[in-house]
Design an enzyme around this catalytic site. Structure first.
Site, PDB file in Angstrom:
ATOM      1  N   ASP A 324       4.221 -11.322  30.866  1.00  0.00           N
ATOM      2  CA  ASP A 324       5.439 -10.947  31.218  1.00  0.00           C
ATOM      3  C   ASP A 324       5.611 -11.512  32.609  1.00  0.00           C
ATOM      4  O   ASP A 324       6.938 -11.420  33.058  1.00  0.00           O
ATOM      5  CB  ASP A 324       5.441  -9.342  31.608  1.00  0.00           C
ATOM      6  CG  ASP A 324       5.770  -8.679  30.174  1.00  0.00           C
ATOM      7  OD1 ASP A 324       6.254  -9.265  29.215  1.00  0.00           O
ATOM      8  OD2 ASP A 324       5.229  -7.481  29.956  1.00  0.00           O
ATOM      9  N   LYS A 351      10.525 -12.351  23.233  1.00  0.00           N
ATOM     10  CA  LYS A 351      10.729 -11.236  24.200  1.00  0.00           C
ATOM     11  C   LYS A 351      12.053 -11.062  24.352  1.00  0.00           C
ATOM     12  O   LYS A 351      12.959 -10.949  23.285  1.00  0.00           O
ATOM     13  CB  LYS A 351      10.465 -11.812  25.876  1.00  0.00           C
ATOM     14  CG  LYS A 351       8.724 -12.175  25.646  1.00  0.00           C
ATOM     15  CD  LYS A 351       7.963 -10.555  25.662  1.00  0.00           C
ATOM     16  CE  LYS A 351       6.525 -10.642  25.779  1.00  0.00           C
ATOM     17  NZ  LYS A 351       5.925  -9.242  25.879  1.00  0.00           N
TER      18      LYS A 351
END
EC number: 2.5.1.19
Length: 442
Positions: A324, A351
């Protein structure tokens, strides 16, 4: 419909300074609510991230029969027990949270009722087959839109078959969904992962009294096993600060000359600290202080000062420990001396947006030179004026915050098309940055 919140960010006129705390770890927050709802007894949770993503999980577990309340002291969950959740009366709306949707799919697969799950426009565009394909082996049935997308109907089973599954791509979400389904399955559930991914699910299952066996695989990776059906016993949880959220003020402090900040109580799970390792390789003036154990997780304080960063070659096997953080790392690389190569980023394509393509677009719009070779991103390093562009965030909170960080160190102001959804994972982000001296004007 949520209104947009565009933002223009100019360079900070002074270094960032002070002590701060970032919101609680989102991964642990989701899991604490889910496992407490499956536990027998009452669990107290302190430090829960109260962003929209986690609040959607709380609403879903309430809809499934758990009693969940909150006050100034924290959150209280009265669990139902494994296999004892109730059929929800309405659709479960998971908002923007892929973590919540995928993990909850594992729980719902081994409960004998039908449920329907949806999300916002971004989540409805994201793939679910990576979870539903293996979970179908339990005996549960999944009905999705074309492409395996939400809304999705789940017909669970009370006699779930335990799975033995090797992950084709390292994914903590898929691993966790399978383990959660195994809690109410009849026998041994096994997951093999080619590269070790974040192990919050394993840690928290042990915290709630479940025996989880982990062993190394020949050639790398891990084998995780548990035997169901099992029982969870209520245990209180302290949620550490989210290292993924800490990444944004941390990188901003490194990029802005004269900065000196301390981010307190950040989770230091070894499978989540790839960014910190990478920044140290780049020459960051970063130290970890006051290391300790809280709620079964390693925690410490991050002390960061303005730094002269150099380019770095990040190996692909580090990706799971910092998946992330790549957008904000790419921003750091754009300001570094010399080129950087970020390897093995295929996971970024699925994502909240195609985060790989959007990260490249963010940098290119603001004067950075970037190339993509397969699943590798090559950032040339600073060679001219940065900033002055418009960033399209595609409802992706991490892209929006990365753009803010870029703007705080840029030569020209950076325009961001929308920042409203930052609140889903980092409530109070702009206020926190301004308290450190960022000078962001809404």
């Amino acid at each position: 419909m949520q209104s947009t919140r565009p933002l223009t960010v100019s360079a900070s006129l002074q270094g960032l300074s002070g002590h701060t705390r970032v919101p609680g770890d989102k991964s642990i927050s989701h899991r604490s609510l889910m496992l407490a709802a499956l536990a027998e007894g009452t669990t107290q949770v302190r430090g829960l991230l109260e962003g929209e993503d986690v609040l959607r999980t709380a609403d879903a577990m309430r809809a499934l029969g758990a009693r969940i309340t909150s006050d100034e002291k924290g959150w209280t969950i009265e669990g139902k027990g494994v296999g004892q959740l109730s059929e929800p009366a309405d659709v479960l709306d998971m908002g923007n949270s892929g973590t919540a949707a995928r993990l909850l799919s594992g729980i719902l697969a081994s409960h004998p009722f039908t449920s329907i799950m949806t999300g916002d426009a971004s989540l409805r565009s994201r793939p679910m087959r990576r979870v539903t394909d293996p979970l179908s082996g339990t005996g549960a049935q999944f009905l999705t839109r074309d492409g395996g997308r939400l809304p999705m109907a789940i017909k669970g089973t009370g006699t779930a078959t335990p799975l033995s599954y090797r992950l084709p791509v390292a994914s903590a979400q898929v691993k966790s969904a399978i383990l959660l389904a195994g809690l109410n399955a009849q026998g041994r559930t096994v997951v093999e992962e080619p590269v070790a991914t974040r192990d919050h699910t394993e840690n928290m299952l042990r915290h709630f009294g479940v025996t989880v066996d982990v062993s190394p695989l020949e050639g790398g990776g891990r084998r995780i096993e548990l035997t169901g059906p099992t029982r969870l016993s209520a245990r209180d949880v302290i949620v550490p600060g989210d290292p993924s959220s800490a990444a944004f003020p941390l990188v901003a402090a490194l990029l802005i000359p004269g900065s000196d900040i301390v981010i307190e109580g950040v989770g230091l799970n070894p499978l989540r600290t790839g960014l910190f390792t990478t920044l140290l390789e780049m020459g960051a003036d970063l130290t970890i202080e006051n290391e300790r154990i809280e709620g079964g997780e390693k925690v410490g304080d991050l002390h960061a000062r303005g730094s002269h960063l150099k380019g770095v070659d990040v190996p692909a096997d580090r990706a799971p420990s910092m998946i992330d953080e790549y957008p904000v790392l790419a921003v750091a690389c754009a300001y570094a001396e010399g080129p950087s190569r970020l390897r093995g980023l295929e996971e970024l394509r699925v994502k909240e947006s195609d985060r790989l393509a959007a990260t490249v677009a963010l940098l290119e719009a603001n004067g950075a030179r970037v190339d993509v070779e397969g699943d590798d991103v090559i950032v040339a390093g600073r060679s001219g004026t940065l900033g002055g562009g418009i960033v399209r965030t595609h409802m992706d909170h991490r892209l929006a915050m990365s753009a803010v960080v870029l703007g705080l160190a840029a030569d020209r102001a950076v325009q961001i098309d929308d920042t409203a959804f930052i609140e889903t994972s980092f409530p109070g982000f702009v206020d926190l940055m301004n308290a450190l001296g960022a000078g962001i004007e809404a």
